[in-house]
Design a protein around this motif. Structure first.
Motif: not given
Length: 128
Positions: A44-46, A48, A59, A50-51, A41-42
């Motif tokens: 995918k968030t980092i 992504s 990253s 959008e980021n 999950l981390i």
């Protein structure tokens, strides 16, 4: 329900006071799965789109640091599930790491002084 409790409390083997039970293996497996899920999950968030405030190198470095911290915590939890006393390991590693830190401090000082002396000798050669 009684059969499940009996199965989880089943002792696989023991050495001295250490006992490995099925429940310990289940807890270790759950910790491992939760760790992998959190890291996924981390990641995918980092990474992504959008980021986009961070470039790919930053990253990647951030994810690596987070990954190591989370794995250290997970390994600590796994050792606790195996009833390993972490306070003894932490105290031993603290003393060891103080020695390593002092050694690295001395090494970096010597390296810095050596490189500055080398640069000064090069400057003297250029002036001559």
């Amino acid at each position: 329900m009684e059969a499940l409790k009996k199965f989880l409390e089943f002792e696989l083997f023991h050495i001295g006071e250490f006992q490995l039970r099925v429940l310990s293996l289940v807890i270790i497996f759950i910790i491992f799965l939760v760790t992998k899920l959190v890291l996924l999950l981390i990641k995918k968030t980092i990474f992504s789109r959008e980021n986009s405030k961070l470039d790919i190198g930053a990253s990647y470095a951030l994810f690596k640091i987070i990954k190591y911290v989370i794995w250290v915590i997970a390994i600590g939890l796994i050792l606790e599930a195996l009833s390993v006393k972490l306070t003894v390991l932490i105290a031993g590693s603290a003393a060891l790491l103080v020695g390593v830190g002092l050694g690295l401090n001395r090494h970096s000082t010597i390296s810095y002084l050596g490189s500055s002396c080398f640069e000064k000798s090069l400057l003297k050669l250029k002036k001559s």
